[in-house]
Design a protein around this motif. Structure first.
Motif, short mmCIF file in Angstrom:
data_model
loop_
_atom_site.label_atom_id
_atom_site.label_comp_id
_atom_site.label_asym_id
_atom_site.label_seq_id
_atom_site.Cartn_x
_atom_site.Cartn_y
_atom_site.Cartn_z
N HIS A 108 23.57 -26.32 -15.60
CA HIS A 108 24.18 -24.96 -16.21
C HIS A 108 23.86 -23.63 -15.50
O HIS A 108 24.80 -23.01 -15.36
CB HIS A 108 25.00 -25.24 -17.00
N ILE A 130 30.21 -22.94 -13.73
CA ILE A 130 31.31 -22.86 -15.59
C ILE A 130 31.74 -21.57 -15.21
O ILE A 130 33.09 -22.52 -15.99
CB ILE A 130 30.39 -21.89 -16.01
N SER A 148 35.78 -22.87 -16.42
CA SER A 148 37.04 -22.08 -17.37
C SER A 148 38.19 -22.20 -16.55
O SER A 148 38.59 -22.00 -17.42
CB SER A 148 35.68 -21.01 -17.37
N PHE A 166 27.15 -24.83 -21.61
CA PHE A 166 28.23 -24.49 -21.02
C PHE A 166 28.58 -22.95 -22.10
O PHE A 166 28.83 -21.75 -21.64
CB PHE A 166 29.45 -25.25 -21.82
N SER A 218 28.68 -19.76 -20.02
CA SER A 218 30.07 -18.62 -20.26
C SER A 218 30.20 -17.72 -21.31
O SER A 218 30.94 -16.85 -20.70
CB SER A 218 30.92 -19.97 -20.61
#
Length: 221
Positions: free
Chosen positions: A107, A114, A118, A176, A180
Motif C-alpha cells: 500500500h 489506494i 477510494s 489503507f 489515504s
C-alpha cells in the motif's frame, strides 16, 4: 527500385499490441487516480500515450471498460504478491506478522492503488461488481490467513477464534488509512503517517496490534 518495408510478423504485432495496451493502462492508472473516474478524460490519456481515442476504444471498448481494466490490473498486483508469499516455514506469529508487512509495504509503494480503490468506493464498487475477472480473483491472502490461524490455534499460540476476512479487514484498514488519510491526518494532528523516520515504528505497530488481538484472552458473552 522502390523499397518496400517488410511487413511486421504476427509475433511482433502481438508484442506491439501488448506494449501499447500496457502503456495505455499505465497512463490511464495515473489519470484516473489523479482526476477520478468522472474527471478523467480519454482524450488526455490518448495524447499522453501518443495514440488515439479510437485506438483506446479498440483495445478496451470505452472509458468504463478502461477503468475496469485499470482496477483489474491494480488488484492483480497485490494478489500476485500474496500468491508468492511463502510463510509455511515460519511459526504462526512470525507468519501473520510477515503477511501484515506485505500489505503495509504494498500500500505504501502503490498510492495510485489506494486512490483507485477510494474512487471505486465512491461509485459503490460498480465496476468491480460487473467485472467477471475481479469476481474470480478473490484474495489468496485469505487462504494464507486461514492456514496461519489454524496453525496458531492448534499450537495454542492464538487464543482468539478469529475470522480470516475480519483479520484481513483489520490489516488492510491500517495500511489503507495510513496512505489515504495522510494529508487530512497531518493537517489535523501535525503528524505525517508516511514520515520515513517513523516507518519502522508503524510497520512494527501493525504487527503488534494483530498479534495482540490474536493472543488476547476472551471472556465468554
Amino acid at each position: 527500385m522502390t523499397s518496400v518495408e517488410e511487413p511486421a510478423r504476427p509475433g511482433e504485432r502481438i508484442r506491439d499490441a501488448a506494449r501499447t495496451r500496457a502503456e495505455i493502462l499505465d497512463v490511464a492508472t495515473q489519470e484516473f487516480a489523479r482526476a477520478g473516474y468522472d474527471g478523467a478524460r480519454v482524450d488526455e490519456i490518448a495524447a499522453r500515450t501518443r495514440t488515439t481515442k479510437r485506438m483506446i476504444y479498440y483495445y478496451f471498448g470505452g472509458k468504463e471498460q478502461l477503468f475496469t481494466a485499470v482496477l483489474e490490473r491494480a488488484y492483480g498486483v497485490i494478489r500476485e504478491a500474496e500468491q508468492q508469499l511463502d510463510v509455511d516455514h515460519l511459526d504462526p506469529v512470525a507468519a501473520i506478522r510477515r503477511l501484515a508487512e506485505l500489505t503495509f509495504d504494498h500500500h505504501e509503494q502503490h498510492p495510485d492503488f489506494i486512490r483507485l480503490v477510494s474512487i471505486e468506493n465512491i461509485h459503490e464498487a460498480h465496476h468491480i461488481a460487473a467485472s467477471e475477472k475481479l469476481g474470480k480473483i478473490g484474495s489468496p491472502a485469505l487462504d494464507v490467513i486461514r492456514r496461519i490461524l489454524a496453525s496458531g490455534r492448534e499450537s495454542g499460540l492464538f487464543t482468539a477464534d478469529v475470522d480470516a476476512v475480519d483479520l484481513h479487514a483489520m490489516i488492510s484498514s491500517f495500511c489503507f488509512f495510513r496512505v489515504s488519510n495522510r494529508h487530512t491526518f497531518g493537517a489535523l494532528f501535525g503528524r505525517d503517517l508516511l514520515d520515513r523516520a517513523q516507518r519502522a515504528h508503524y510497520r512494527a505497530m501493525l504487527g503488534d496490534m494483530v498479534i495482540a488481538y490474536l493472543t488476547a484472552e476472551r471472556t465468554a458473552d
